[in-house]
Design an enzyme around this catalytic site. Structure first.
Site: not given
Ligand SMILES: *Cc1c(COP(=O)(O)O)cnc(C)c1O
Length: 435
Positions: A154, A242, A270
């Site tokens: 993702y 990522d 995050k």
């Protein structure tokens, strides 16, 4: 019909069910991000009233040992005092200016000092923006169009990266996404994780989660990252990590330090926002020089480098030292071993893969290496009853089978023991349903 504007009559505190009914009147599906809706596990989401350390409390006063931790930002646990103080102090000085601040320089400096090879970065407001902008930069810098991504990874919900996008889409039981045009994904190639794809000289970028944490947890096979690095070097494609989940979690220098293989560009999010909206993308000085105002790749943001977010991010990184990573890993090891044993003792076949402090949970006897194998495990249908049985015992796993399990430095030995005990009972319940 429930009127969402009117508090529930004669009851100061709404229940989870009441709140969810009201939420569904004003928010599609009652939530602001699809995985929160309990669609793949059934039941009603718990509405959080407050959280502290390893625990969240819902509006009904139920306490849960929390392994969602905001899907990754909560590496210190909830409301760590240093972060709360930093955010409060920053807020008193103003919440956004539209002019640069010292904390942006400090946060970028801290990040570059920790991640081997990272020289420059730009702060944005989400991981989605980070990945979307990294792709634009890679295309601008190489003059090429094609990007390669891996099924089950993702990279946020920008159009060109939603193809086969892992947990969020997969948990909804969707094969793709309405509203994304064939044109938007025409230059996106989706390859199976852990297999070296065809990379040629029309490829601008290869995007990868160096540890896949959005299809449960799938570790990179030995040689996979090295193979990607070599193929990118050979063809001039840019390797993009990522690290929105792995960054500053697997180690001080994230997956880059953990595996010793450097990408050309990084995406972060995050952890670096300490629970506030943040993302970042970065790379070498030369590559980042393609970005406006230095170069021709445009990228901008009203709230980018926001004073509260950078204060929270700085306080979080400052609190993370070698001892924190040792503690996180020890906690994760203990939880992985305990969960595996509890499930096995109940006669439920399952594996609990672990990389550093990141854990996954797959039912069945095989450790998945890619999305198809993860999906085969999910097809057992055992995650939903196990999730429900854990939640009733005060343990909050993510309400979807494709999410990772997040421990924090705030999870105590007692929290882990209680979780393992709950898992034993929950597994027995699941096993009884099966027989
Ligand atoms: C969460 C996540 C994103 C998207 O970040 P948002 O802040 O939710 O937009 C991107 N990449 C990975 C690996 C993620 O886990």
């Amino acid at each position: 019909m429930v009127d969402p504007h009117v508090p529930v009559a004669g009851n100061a505190v709404a229940t989870n069910v009441e709140l969810f009914e009201r939420a569904c009147e004003v928010l599609p599906g009652g939530v602001n991000s699809p995985v929160r809706a309990f669609g793949s596990v059934g039941g009603t989401p718990y509405f959080v009233a407050r959280a502290e350390g390893a625990h969240v409390w819902d509006v009904e006063g139920n306490r849960y040992i929390d392994y969602v931790q905001s899907y990754g930002p909560g590496i210190l646990g909830h409301a760590p005092p240093a972060v709360v103080e930093a955010v409060s102090a920053a807020a008193a000085d103003g919440t956004s200016y539209g002019a640069p601040t010292e904390r942006e320089v400090l946060l970028a400096g801290e990040m570059c000092a920790r991640v081997p090879g990272l020289e420059m970065l730009r702060l944005v407001s989400s991981g989605t923006e980070a990945a979307m902008s990294a792709v634009r930069l890679a295309r601008g810098a190489t003059g090429r169009n094609k990007i390669i991504k891996f099924a089950g990874c993702y990279h946020g919900h920008s159009d060109s990266l939603l193809a086969a996008g892992g947990s969020g889409v997969a948990n909804q039981g969707l094969s793709g996404c309405d509203g994304v045009t064939p044109g938007a994904v025409a230059d996106t190639v989706v390859a199976p994780y852990n297999v070296l794809p065809d990379i040629d000289d029309s490829t601008a970028a290869v995007l990868v989660e160096p540890v896949a944490a959005n299809m449960g947890l799938v570790a990179p096979a030995p040689g996979f990252l090295e193979g990607l690095r070599a193929a990118c070097d050979h063809t001039g494609a840019l390797l993009v990590y990522d690290e929105v989940i792995t960054g500053f979690r697997l180690a001080g220098g994230g997956a880059t330090e953990f595996y010793g293989v450097r990408p050309d560009l990084w995406c972060f999010g995050k952890v670096i926002g300490g629970g506030l909206p943040v993302g970042a993308f970065g790379g070498s000085r030369e590559l980042m020089g393609h970005l406006a105002p230095l170069g021709g790749v445009y990228q901008a943001g009203t709230l980018s480098g926001n004073p509260l977010a950078t204060a929270a991010g700085l306080a979080t990184l400052e609190a993370l030292d070698t001892a924190s990573y040792e503690r996180l890993e020890a906690t994760a090891m203990r939880l992985a071993a305990g969960l595996e044993e509890a499930l096995a003792d109940a006669g439920v076949e399952a594996v609990v893969p672990r990389v550093g402090s990141l854990l996954g949970l797959f039912f069945g006897g095989r450790t998945p290496r890619n999305f198809d194998e993860a999906a085969a495990s999910v097809a057992s249908g055992l995650y939903a009853p196990f999730f429900g049985a854990m939640l009733r015992r005060g343990v909050a796993l993510a309400p979807g089978p494709y999410e990772a399990i997040f421990v924090s430095v705030a999870h105590s030995a007692a929290d882990i023991d209680a979780t393992i005990a709950a898992a034993g009972e929950a597994a027995a319940e699941v096993a009884a349903e099966l027989s």
